[in-house]
Design an enzyme around this catalytic site. Sequence first.
Site, PDB file in Angstrom:
ATOM      1  N   HIS A 146       0.726  -1.182  -0.084  1.00 50.52           N
ATOM      2  CA  HIS A 146      -0.017  -0.097   0.092  1.00 50.52           C
ATOM      3  C   HIS A 146       0.864   1.373  -0.080  1.00 50.52           C
ATOM      4  CE1 HIS A 146      -3.250  -2.642   1.291  1.00 50.52           C
ATOM      5  NE2 HIS A 146      -3.956  -2.166   0.469  1.00 50.52           N
ATOM      6  N   ARG A 186     -10.126   6.293  -3.340  1.00 52.22           N
ATOM      7  CA  ARG A 186      -9.922   5.498  -2.163  1.00 52.22           C
ATOM      8  C   ARG A 186     -10.361   6.437  -0.725  1.00 52.22           C
ATOM      9  NH1 ARG A 186      -5.111   4.690  -5.180  1.00 52.22           N
ATOM     10  NH2 ARG A 186      -4.828   2.386  -5.673  1.00 52.22           N
ATOM     11  N   ARG A 218     -15.371   4.147  -3.162  1.00 51.67           N
ATOM     12  CA  ARG A 218     -14.955   2.870  -2.468  1.00 51.67           C
ATOM     13  C   ARG A 218     -15.183   3.362  -0.819  1.00 51.67           C
ATOM     14  NH1 ARG A 218      -9.635  -0.387  -2.899  1.00 51.67           N
ATOM     15  NH2 ARG A 218      -8.783   1.262  -1.410  1.00 51.67           N
ATOM     16  N   GLU A 253     -12.117  -9.274  -5.455  1.00 54.71           N
ATOM     17  CA  GLU A 253     -11.037  -9.284  -4.940  1.00 54.71           C
ATOM     18  C   GLU A 253     -10.527 -10.753  -4.207  1.00 54.71           C
ATOM     19  OE1 GLU A 253      -9.359  -5.233  -3.150  1.00 54.71           O
ATOM     20  OE2 GLU A 253     -11.580  -5.829  -2.355  1.00 54.71           O
ATOM     21  N   ASN A 289      -4.789  -6.435  -7.267  1.00 59.87           N
ATOM     22  CA  ASN A 289      -3.488  -6.479  -6.514  1.00 59.87           C
ATOM     23  C   ASN A 289      -4.011  -7.738  -5.475  1.00 59.87           C
ATOM     24  OD1 ASN A 289      -2.693  -4.238  -7.654  1.00 59.87           O
ATOM     25  ND2 ASN A 289      -3.146  -2.811  -6.204  1.00 59.87           N
ATOM     26  N   ASP A 290      -5.197  -7.588  -4.827  1.00 63.41           N
ATOM     27  CA  ASP A 290      -5.561  -8.500  -3.734  1.00 63.41           C
ATOM     28  C   ASP A 290      -6.112  -9.787  -4.490  1.00 63.41           C
ATOM     29  OD1 ASP A 290      -4.976  -7.763  -1.415  1.00 63.41           O
ATOM     30  OD2 ASP A 290      -6.593  -6.621  -1.164  1.00 63.41           O
ATOM     31  N   ARG A 341       1.516 -10.143  -0.713  1.00 62.18           N
ATOM     32  CA  ARG A 341       2.020  -8.807  -1.431  1.00 62.18           C
ATOM     33  C   ARG A 341       3.166  -8.157  -0.831  1.00 62.18           C
ATOM     34  NH1 ARG A 341      -3.468  -5.372  -1.614  1.00 62.18           N
ATOM     35  NH2 ARG A 341      -2.340  -3.765  -2.329  1.00 62.18           N
ATOM     36  N   CYS A 352      -9.449  -1.848 -11.456  1.00 60.01           N
ATOM     37  CA  CYS A 352      -8.829  -0.823 -10.738  1.00 60.01           C
ATOM     38  C   CYS A 352      -7.515  -1.204  -9.972  1.00 60.01           C
ATOM     39  CB  CYS A 352      -9.792  -0.167  -9.874  1.00 60.01           C
ATOM     40  SG  CYS A 352     -10.242  -1.008  -8.675  1.00 60.01           S
TER      41      CYS A 352
END
Length: 756
Positions: free
Chosen positions: A367, A474, A510, A610, A633-634, A644, A681
Site C-alpha cells: 500500500h 480511496r 469505495r 478481490e 492486487n488482492d 503482496r 482498478c
Amino acid sequence: MRDTASGPRVLLKRLRELMQEPLEPQERLDRIVRDIASNMVAEVCSLYVLRADSVLELYATEGLNPTSVHLAQLRLGQGLVGTIAASARPLNLSNAQEHPAFAYLPETGEEIYHSFLGVPVLRAGRTLGVLVVQNKTMRQYREDEIEALETTAMVIAEMIATGDLARLTKPGLELDLRRPVSFTGLSFNDGVGLGHVVLHEPRIVVTNLFNEDSEEEVRRLDRSLGSLRLSIDDMLERRDVAFEGEHREVLEAYRMFANDRGWVRRLEEAIRNGLTAEAAVEKVQSDMRARMLHMTDPYLRERMSDFDDLANRLLRQLMGRGPEDVAASLPKDAILIARSMGAAELLDYPRDKLRGLVLEDGAATSHVVIVARAMGIPVAGQVKGAVSMAENGDAIIVDGEEGTIHLRPQSDLEAAYAEKVRFRARRQEVYRELRKKPSVTKDGVAVDLLMNAGLAVDLPQLTESGAAGIGLFRTELQFMVASTFPRAEAQERLYRDVLDAARGKPVTFRTIDIGGDKVLPYFKGAIQEENPALGWRAIRLTLDRPGLLRTQIRALLKACGGRELKLMLPMVTELSEIAQAREIIDREVRHLSRFAHHLPTSLKLGAMLEVPSLLFQLDELMKAVDFVSVGSNDLFQFVMAVDRGNTQLADRFDNLSTPFLRVLKMIADAGARNHTPVTLCGELAGKPISAMALIGLGFRSISMSPASIGPVKAMLTELPLQELEGFFNDNLMAPSQKLPMRALLQAFADDRSIPL
C-alpha cells in the site's frame, strides 16, 4: 585499587577541550594523537583514514616518521591496519611482526615497535578509518585500554563525518564517507528523482559526547531502559496470547536485547569511561553492528536490524525526540529512504517536497507503493543496504524505471540524469497532446481510461491526465492522514469537492477500506492479527462497526445530492455482505428523506472482486450489483497465495501468467453475459503491456494512477484489437506454451510497433 576508568575520563576531557579550540584540522589531529599516546603511555599513536578508493592513508602520527603523514598508504585488507578496517574488529598483539597480515612500510620507521593495538573508527557500523597505538616492549594491552581507544575512535568518527578532514584530502580524492555508491533493486514506480536524502527513521546524531557526571548518566540510562522495557512488554501484552509468528518473534528479540545484561554492562562501561548515555548507546550500537555485519549466520545477521531499531528507540527515549521531528525540516527535494514504511507514514510527509522513495523491503503492490504511485513519485524497492550507506542530506538519484539509486553521484552521472529528466518531460508533453484525442483502439473500439485517487490534491490530475473519470476513489486515505476519525461534515465536504472537480465525469467511491496493513493509530478497535491481509478489514470491519459505515454513507448521500452516486464495497466474500450493506444504505436514504435532504438522482452499488470465493458465484454476483470492479492486487495475491508484502516473493510470480489471465477472462465474460459493467482498478491497469492484455481479454474500462494514462493511451491508439483477440483465442487456453505469456505479448506488440 587502581581506577581503570580515570585514564579514559582524563583523555575524553582533554579531547573535549581540543574539539572546542579554534584549530586547523591537521593541528587538531596532531594534538589528538599526541594526547592519546601520552594518556595511554604509548610510544606511537597513528590515525589512518579510509578513502573512497579503498586506501587507508596515514593522516596523523605521534612517534612514527612525521614525513610519512599523507604518504603512507595501505589498501583495504592489506597489513594489520587494512585487516582491522576490513573486519571492523580490533587487533591486540604483543609482537605485531609475527602476525601473518603484517606489512612493512619503510617510510614510517615502525619496525622497532612490537606491541600493537588497533581499533576501527566506526560510525553506524561503517568503518571510516583505524586508530593505532604501539610500544617497543612486547605486551598485551588491557581491556580498559582497548575500551578507551574505541571511545576515542568514536570522537574521531564524528570529526570525519562532519567533513572537518575534507581540506586535508588530496585533490581528486574523496574520503570513503563521501564515496559515490550505486544500488540496484526493483522498479516499483516509474520516474526519475534528483534530490537529497531524508532517512525515514534517521540515525540520531549525538552531539553531546562527554559527560560531566557519570553516575547521573547511568541513572538517565536506567530510567530510559525502564521506559523502553515497559513499552515492549506493553506491545507484547496487547497481542492475542495465542498469537505467534514473525512479528511476535521480533518483539521477543527486542525484549531479549533490552534485558541483556551484557549490553547494559557495555553501555555502563562506556558511560564510566566519560561518555554521555546517548553517546554510549551510539558507540555500543556501532560496535555491535560492525561485528554482526561480518557474521555468516543468516539468523544473527537478520537480528542486526532488530538491534538497530532497539538502540534507536533507546536514543529517542534519552533525547526526547520522535520521528515526526524530521518531517518538519525537509529539504525541498526530499528523497525518502526507509527499510519499510506504512502508507500512513508516507502521507505524514509534505507532498510538495517529495521527489522519490527508496525502500529496502516492500513489494510493488504494497500500500505504501500504491500511495507513492498516486503521489506521482518514483519508487525503487528491494534496495538492500541503502539505509546504512546513506546520510541525511546526501545527494541522491532515484531511477524508478530501472529500480536503481545513486548515492553521492559524480557530476557527469548527475548531468546525464538531468538530461533524462528533460527527455521524460518532453515525452510527457507528447502524452499531454493525447489528452483530447478519443480513447479508442486502432480499429475503433472505445475503452474508458479512468484514474485512481484518494485525496483532494489528486483532483487537478483528472484534467491534466485526460482521464474519463475516477474509477476508484480511496476514501480511507482521508482517514489515514487525520489524527482522529474525520467528522461527517469533513467527509461530506471532501466528497462534494471531488464531484465538483470531476465536472460531470463519473466518480466511483469505495467505502472505507482499513485493516490489514492500513492501520489507523487512533482506531481503538484494531486488533493484531497473524495474517492481517486475510483478517478483519474492509467490508468485514465496517459491517461489524456499522456506525462507521453509516456516517460515511450519510456523508456520501448528502454530498451527491442532485448527482449520481456510484458506491463500491471492498473485499466482498459472500453475497450476503452486499445485502447487509444495502440495508444500511437504504436505512440512511430513508433517514435523509424524512428530513427532506437533497438526495442523489441515482445510486449504483458495486462490489470489488478481490476474494476468489466470488469466482464461483460470478453470475449471481453480476445480478446482485450494478457494476463490478476487479481489485487485481488482492485478487492476484489470493489466487496465487502470494503475500503482496513478502520481499522473498515480490518478483516470483507473474501477474500476466496464463492461470491469472484465465481468471480475468472469466470475470470479463461474466460481465458481458449479464450486461454488468466491469472495471479493473488494480495496479495491473497501469502498465501498457498489462493494460493491453486486459483490453484483449474483454475489459472496456480500466482505472490506474494518473501518470499511467498517457503511456497506456499511446499504446491503445496503436492497438489492433481484433488481432489481439485472435491472439488470445489461439494462446490463452492452449494446453502448453513455448514461451511465457508476457514474452508472447511483448512479441505481439513488437511485431506491430505498439509502444509499450
